[in-house]
Write a protein that holds these residues in place. Structure first.
Motif, PDB file in Angstrom:
ATOM      1  N   GLU A 122       0.913  -1.357   0.082  1.00 20.31           N
ATOM      2  CA  GLU A 122       0.107  -0.111   0.018  1.00 20.31           C
ATOM      3  C   GLU A 122       0.991   1.328  -0.042  1.00 20.31           C
ATOM      4  N   ARG A 123       0.198   2.350  -0.374  1.00 13.99           N
ATOM      5  CA  ARG A 123       1.012   3.633  -0.358  1.00 13.99           C
ATOM      6  C   ARG A 123      -0.216   4.709   0.198  1.00 13.99           C
ATOM      7  N   GLU A 124       0.351   5.738   0.922  1.00 17.47           N
ATOM      8  CA  GLU A 124      -0.621   6.758   1.406  1.00 17.47           C
ATOM      9  C   GLU A 124      -0.981   7.480   0.167  1.00 17.47           C
ATOM     10  N   GLU A 125      -2.083   8.242   0.185  1.00 21.10           N
ATOM     11  CA  GLU A 125      -2.682   9.285  -0.764  1.00 21.10           C
ATOM     12  C   GLU A 125      -1.485  10.207  -0.984  1.00 21.10           C
ATOM     13  N   ASN A 126      -1.407  10.505  -2.042  1.00 19.59           N
ATOM     14  CA  ASN A 126      -0.288  11.678  -2.548  1.00 19.59           C
ATOM     15  C   ASN A 126       1.134  11.244  -2.204  1.00 19.59           C
ATOM     16  N   SER A 127       1.275   9.908  -1.922  1.00 21.28           N
ATOM     17  CA  SER A 127       2.816   9.506  -1.893  1.00 21.28           C
ATOM     18  C   SER A 127       3.093   8.494  -3.037  1.00 21.28           C
ATOM     19  N   ILE A 128       4.460   8.633  -3.063  1.00 20.38           N
ATOM     20  CA  ILE A 128       4.818   7.582  -4.113  1.00 20.38           C
ATOM     21  C   ILE A 128       5.653   6.337  -3.331  1.00 20.38           C
ATOM     22  N   GLU A 129       5.644   6.411  -2.192  1.00 19.97           N
ATOM     23  CA  GLU A 129       6.289   5.254  -1.577  1.00 19.97           C
ATOM     24  C   GLU A 129       5.373   4.128  -1.117  1.00 19.97           C
ATOM     25  N   TRP A 130       5.905   2.920  -1.579  1.00 21.70           N
ATOM     26  CA  TRP A 130       5.011   1.794  -1.395  1.00 21.70           C
ATOM     27  C   TRP A 130       5.562   1.246  -0.123  1.00 21.70           C
ATOM     28  N   ARG A 131       4.729   0.382   0.952  1.00 19.91           N
ATOM     29  CA  ARG A 131       5.276  -0.342   1.875  1.00 19.91           C
ATOM     30  C   ARG A 131       4.391  -1.679   1.640  1.00 19.91           C
ATOM     31  N   VAL A 132       4.873  -2.851   2.245  1.00 20.86           N
ATOM     32  CA  VAL A 132       4.247  -3.959   2.706  1.00 20.86           C
ATOM     33  C   VAL A 132       3.629  -3.904   3.831  1.00 20.86           C
ATOM     34  N   THR A 133       2.246  -4.272   4.075  1.00 19.83           N
ATOM     35  CA  THR A 133       1.381  -3.871   5.068  1.00 19.83           C
ATOM     36  C   THR A 133       0.958  -5.255   5.463  1.00 19.83           C
ATOM     37  N   GLY A 134       1.187  -6.428   4.721  1.00 18.15           N
ATOM     38  CA  GLY A 134       0.901  -7.530   5.522  1.00 18.15           C
ATOM     39  C   GLY A 134       0.940  -8.931   4.753  1.00 18.15           C
ATOM     40  N   LYS A 135       1.406 -10.017   4.957  1.00 15.49           N
ATOM     41  CA  LYS A 135       1.572 -11.206   4.521  1.00 15.49           C
ATOM     42  C   LYS A 135       0.890 -12.410   4.929  1.00 15.49           C
ATOM     43  N   LEU A 136       0.006 -13.174   4.368  1.00 16.21           N
ATOM     44  CA  LEU A 136      -0.500 -14.594   4.869  1.00 16.21           C
ATOM     45  C   LEU A 136      -0.268 -15.537   4.167  1.00 16.21           C
ATOM     46  N   SER A 137      -0.476 -16.746   4.508  1.00 17.63           N
ATOM     47  CA  SER A 137      -0.255 -17.907   3.525  1.00 17.63           C
ATOM     48  C   SER A 137      -1.585 -18.659   3.452  1.00 17.63           C
ATOM     49  N   LYS A 138      -2.193 -18.927   2.161  1.00 16.06           N
ATOM     50  CA  LYS A 138      -3.359 -19.522   2.224  1.00 16.06           C
ATOM     51  C   LYS A 138      -3.152 -20.994   1.737  1.00 16.06           C
ATOM     52  N   VAL A 139      -3.692 -21.895   2.285  1.00 15.56           N
ATOM     53  CA  VAL A 139      -3.449 -23.212   2.066  1.00 15.56           C
ATOM     54  C   VAL A 139      -4.929 -23.970   1.425  1.00 15.56           C
ATOM     55  N   ALA A 140      -4.767 -24.464   0.386  1.00 24.68           N
ATOM     56  CA  ALA A 140      -5.794 -24.898  -0.603  1.00 24.68           C
ATOM     57  C   ALA A 140      -6.515 -26.065   0.368  1.00 24.68           C
ATOM     58  N   LYS A 141      -7.922 -26.197   0.080  1.00 24.40           N
ATOM     59  CA  LYS A 141      -8.972 -27.084   0.664  1.00 24.40           C
ATOM     60  C   LYS A 141      -8.501 -28.476  -0.047  1.00 24.40           C
ATOM     61  N   LYS A 142      -8.625 -29.413   0.455  1.00 24.17           N
ATOM     62  CA  LYS A 142      -8.178 -30.878   0.032  1.00 24.17           C
ATOM     63  C   LYS A 142      -8.894 -31.198  -1.311  1.00 24.17           C
ATOM     64  N   GLY A 143      -7.970 -31.483  -2.281  1.00 25.41           N
ATOM     65  CA  GLY A 143      -8.582 -31.683  -3.528  1.00 25.41           C
ATOM     66  C   GLY A 143      -8.655 -30.704  -4.534  1.00 25.41           C
ATOM     67  N   TYR A 144      -8.416 -29.270  -4.030  1.00 26.29           N
ATOM     68  CA  TYR A 144      -8.282 -28.136  -4.742  1.00 26.29           C
ATOM     69  C   TYR A 144      -6.890 -27.752  -5.297  1.00 26.29           C
ATOM     70  N   PHE A 145      -6.543 -27.401  -6.338  1.00 23.16           N
ATOM     71  CA  PHE A 145      -5.255 -26.871  -6.920  1.00 23.16           C
ATOM     72  C   PHE A 145      -4.831 -25.182  -6.720  1.00 23.16           C
ATOM     73  N   ILE A 146      -6.078 -24.728  -6.526  1.00 24.92           N
ATOM     74  CA  ILE A 146      -5.966 -23.236  -6.192  1.00 24.92           C
ATOM     75  C   ILE A 146      -6.124 -23.028  -4.729  1.00 24.92           C
ATOM     76  N   THR A 147      -5.706 -21.859  -4.260  1.00 27.62           N
ATOM     77  CA  THR A 147      -5.802 -21.466  -2.850  1.00 27.62           C
ATOM     78  C   THR A 147      -7.137 -20.414  -2.557  1.00 27.62           C
ATOM     79  N   ASN A 148      -7.641 -20.134  -3.623  1.00 28.70           N
ATOM     80  CA  ASN A 148      -8.726 -19.280  -3.453  1.00 28.70           C
ATOM     81  C   ASN A 148     -10.034 -19.803  -2.577  1.00 28.70           C
ATOM     82  N   ILE A 149     -10.074 -21.200  -2.667  1.00 26.15           N
ATOM     83  CA  ILE A 149     -10.940 -21.979  -1.748  1.00 26.15           C
ATOM     84  C   ILE A 149      -9.781 -22.452  -0.569  1.00 26.15           C
TER      85      ILE A 149
END
Length: 203
Positions: A122-149
């Motif tokens: 994310e970056r603040e309004e009127n700022s050009i500086e970006w910063r990482v504000t969060g990281k999480l790991s998504k584990v797919a449901k059994k039988g799925y190949f994508i992590t959206n589920i």
């Protein structure tokens, strides 16, 4: 010049950076020729709508034996031959909108379920500086190949500890992930100047 928010446009913008290009799976507009080229090169491909979200319409196709292919959609899997694949690719729904065919990234797993890492930048309004504000790991449901589920949401550290990845420096990996995310944000910012929040899935 206006730019689409689709995956195909973003893919080309990211490819312009010599560092980012090394992290991108090979991607083409879906056609019979592009499909067969990629599946012969990689054995498994992913088909997805360029404008799609939440994993809707994403399909995995794998070569499982000579002239035999597995189509994996949601939790459903069917085995078919080359002629069936050709008919599948020619379905009307793939002609109505832009679909992509992409090299499959082999994901690390937690308890035999693939996972990836969602990074928010994310970056603040009127700022050009970006910063990482969060990281999480998504584990797919059994039988799925994508992590959206997802069956589980873990911290990056928890996912790596439970995963098939061994002998890795978690601190260095976190730094690398954040550097890739920030580099992506700055690259996209040139074209999407009003954007202030970017979410990336890193495998």
């Amino acid at each position: 010049m206006s730019y689409s928010y689709g995956k195909w446009t973003k893919y080309h913008i990211m490819k312009e950076d010599h560092t980012l290009v090394g992290y991108l799976p090979k991607t083409n507009i879906l056609s019979n020729a592009a499909f067969w080229e990629l599946i012969h090169e990689n054995g498994t491909v992913v088909i997805k709508p360029s404008e799609g979200s939440q994993g809707y319409g994403v399909i995995q196709v794998s070569k499982v034996r000579e002239e035999g292919y597995e189509i994996h959609s949601n939790r459903n899997k069917i085995i078919c031959g080359k002629n069936d694949i050709e008919e599948f690719l020619d379905k009307e729904k793939y002609g109505r909108k832009l679909y992509l065919v992409q090299q499959k990234i082999p994901l690390a797993t937690v308890e035999d379920c693939p996972f990836d890492i969602r990074v928010m930048v994310e970056r603040e309004e009127n700022s050009i500086e970006w910063r990482v504000t969060g990281k999480l790991s998504k584990v797919a449901k059994k039988g799925y190949f994508i992590t959206n589920i997802a069956k589980a949401i873990l911290t990056v550290e928890q996912a790596l500890e439970k995963s098939t990845i061994k002998d890795i420096d978690v601190n260095l990996l976190n730094i690398k992930i954040e550097n890739i995310a920030l580099l992506t944000a700055y690259q996209l910012r040139e074209y999407y100047q009003s954007s202030r929040v970017i979410g990336l899935d890193i495998a």
